[in-house]
Design a protein around this motif. Structure first.
Motif, PDB file in Angstrom:
ATOM      1  N   LEU A  56       0.821  -1.211   0.000  1.00  0.00           N
ATOM      2  CA  LEU A  56       0.000   0.000   0.000  1.00  0.00           C
ATOM      3  C   LEU A  56       0.854   1.261   0.000  1.00  0.00           C
ATOM      4  CD1 LEU A  56      -2.894  -1.075   2.375  1.00  0.00           C
ATOM      5  CD2 LEU A  56      -2.883  -0.965  -0.116  1.00  0.00           C
ATOM      6  N   LEU A  57       2.031   1.221   0.623  1.00  0.00           N
ATOM      7  CA  LEU A  57       2.943   2.365   0.551  1.00  0.00           C
ATOM      8  C   LEU A  57       3.472   2.547  -0.868  1.00  0.00           C
ATOM      9  CD1 LEU A  57       4.969   2.193   3.863  1.00  0.00           C
ATOM     10  CD2 LEU A  57       3.412   4.000   3.123  1.00  0.00           C
ATOM     11  N   ALA A  58       3.698   1.451  -1.582  1.00  0.00           N
ATOM     12  CA  ALA A  58       4.129   1.562  -2.979  1.00  0.00           C
ATOM     13  C   ALA A  58       3.022   2.184  -3.837  1.00  0.00           C
ATOM     14  CB  ALA A  58       4.514   0.189  -3.518  1.00  0.00           C
ATOM     15  N   VAL A  59       1.769   1.803  -3.586  1.00  0.00           N
ATOM     16  CA  VAL A  59       0.643   2.408  -4.310  1.00  0.00           C
ATOM     17  C   VAL A  59       0.541   3.890  -3.962  1.00  0.00           C
ATOM     18  CG1 VAL A  59      -1.876   2.402  -4.547  1.00  0.00           C
ATOM     19  CG2 VAL A  59      -0.619   0.250  -4.515  1.00  0.00           C
ATOM     20  N   TRP A  60       0.703   4.227  -2.677  1.00  0.00           N
ATOM     21  CA  TRP A  60       0.686   5.629  -2.259  1.00  0.00           C
ATOM     22  C   TRP A  60       1.781   6.417  -2.970  1.00  0.00           C
ATOM     23  CZ3 TRP A  60       4.765   8.054   0.178  1.00  0.00           C
ATOM     24  CH2 TRP A  60       4.529   9.364   0.575  1.00  0.00           C
ATOM     25  N   PHE A  61       2.998   5.866  -3.023  1.00  0.00           N
ATOM     26  CA  PHE A  61       4.105   6.547  -3.670  1.00  0.00           C
ATOM     27  C   PHE A  61       3.815   6.764  -5.153  1.00  0.00           C
ATOM     28  CE2 PHE A  61       8.157   6.751  -5.865  1.00  0.00           C
ATOM     29  CZ  PHE A  61       8.823   7.719  -5.121  1.00  0.00           C
ATOM     30  N   ALA A  62       3.289   5.743  -5.823  1.00  0.00           N
ATOM     31  CA  ALA A  62       2.971   5.868  -7.248  1.00  0.00           C
ATOM     32  C   ALA A  62       1.880   6.909  -7.476  1.00  0.00           C
ATOM     33  CB  ALA A  62       2.542   4.518  -7.809  1.00  0.00           C
ATOM     34  N   ALA A  63       0.869   6.927  -6.616  1.00  0.00           N
ATOM     35  CA  ALA A  63      -0.224   7.887  -6.774  1.00  0.00           C
ATOM     36  C   ALA A  63       0.235   9.308  -6.485  1.00  0.00           C
ATOM     37  CB  ALA A  63      -1.387   7.528  -5.851  1.00  0.00           C
ATOM     38  N   THR A  64       1.151   9.464  -5.562  1.00  0.00           N
ATOM     39  CA  THR A  64       1.596  10.794  -5.164  1.00  0.00           C
ATOM     40  C   THR A  64       2.678  11.337  -6.088  1.00  0.00           C
ATOM     41  OG1 THR A  64       1.058  10.297  -2.877  1.00  0.00           O
ATOM     42  CG2 THR A  64       2.504  12.160  -3.268  1.00  0.00           C
ATOM     43  N   PHE A  65       3.731  10.572  -6.270  1.00  0.00           N
ATOM     44  CA  PHE A  65       4.886  11.082  -7.001  1.00  0.00           C
ATOM     45  C   PHE A  65       4.921  10.641  -8.463  1.00  0.00           C
ATOM     46  CE2 PHE A  65       6.219  10.987  -2.535  1.00  0.00           C
ATOM     47  CZ  PHE A  65       6.447  12.333  -2.377  1.00  0.00           C
ATOM     48  N   GLY A  66       4.413   9.469  -8.751  1.00  0.00           N
ATOM     49  CA  GLY A  66       4.447   8.971 -10.126  1.00  0.00           C
ATOM     50  C   GLY A  66       3.655   9.836 -11.082  1.00  0.00           C
TER      51      GLY A  66
ATOM     52  N   ALA B  22      -5.888  11.795  -6.377  1.00  0.00           N
ATOM     53  CA  ALA B  22      -4.959  11.347  -5.340  1.00  0.00           C
ATOM     54  C   ALA B  22      -5.669  11.233  -3.996  1.00  0.00           C
ATOM     55  CB  ALA B  22      -3.773  12.292  -5.243  1.00  0.00           C
ATOM     56  N   LEU B  23      -6.525  12.174  -3.675  1.00  0.00           N
ATOM     57  CA  LEU B  23      -7.278  12.098  -2.416  1.00  0.00           C
ATOM     58  C   LEU B  23      -8.189  10.868  -2.389  1.00  0.00           C
ATOM     59  CD1 LEU B  23      -8.223  15.839  -1.906  1.00  0.00           C
ATOM     60  CD2 LEU B  23      -6.443  14.525  -0.755  1.00  0.00           C
ATOM     61  N   LEU B  24      -8.826  10.589  -3.514  1.00  0.00           N
ATOM     62  CA  LEU B  24      -9.663   9.394  -3.585  1.00  0.00           C
ATOM     63  C   LEU B  24      -8.822   8.132  -3.442  1.00  0.00           C
ATOM     64  CD1 LEU B  24     -12.098  10.396  -6.449  1.00  0.00           C
ATOM     65  CD2 LEU B  24     -12.567  10.315  -4.001  1.00  0.00           C
ATOM     66  N   MET B  25      -7.633   8.151  -4.024  1.00  0.00           N
ATOM     67  CA  MET B  25      -6.733   6.999  -3.911  1.00  0.00           C
ATOM     68  C   MET B  25      -6.333   6.786  -2.451  1.00  0.00           C
ATOM     69  SD  MET B  25      -5.227   4.563  -5.506  1.00  0.00           S
ATOM     70  CE  MET B  25      -5.097   4.983  -7.216  1.00  0.00           C
TER      71      MET B  25
END
Length: 101
Positions: free
Chosen positions: A33-43, A69-72
């Motif tokens: 989930l942190l990898a998904v967060w990183f992709a959604a935020t920075f990717g 991003a907020l929805l993610m």
């Protein structure tokens, strides 16, 4: 009056009551989930210029940064809560099961 700091012991991880592998699966889920967060935020921010199509009369990169991003983030928290509730329930049922003789 002593000026030495009191020793504070870190609490041990709550291992009792959970089946083997519970915390390993928990850490793996958190990492995913942190990898998904990183992709959604920075990717998306990194590739924002390539996302130049329109979405609801707004540039998609702007929409995703402002709303998507907020929805993610909400989806990430809801998914974690759901998976961990199921894991806790499974651990609780395993604890309540009668031992095999």
């Amino acid at each position: 009056m002593s000026t030495e700091p009191a020793s504070i012991a870190a609490p041990a991880a709550p291992q009792q009551g959970h089946p083997p592998g519970y915390w390993q699966r928990n850490r793996r889920l958190i990492g995913l989930l942190l990898a998904v967060w990183f992709a959604a935020t920075f990717g998306v921010l990194f590739f924002a210029r390539e996302l130049s199509f329109q979405w609801l009369n707004w540039p998609f990169s702007f929409w995703f940064a402002a709303q998507g991003a907020l929805l993610m983030y909400v989806v990430i928290v809801a998914l974690y809560a759901r998976v961990m509730n199921r894991a806790d329930e499974a651990a609780r049922q395993q604890d309540e099961a009668p031992p095999l003789a």
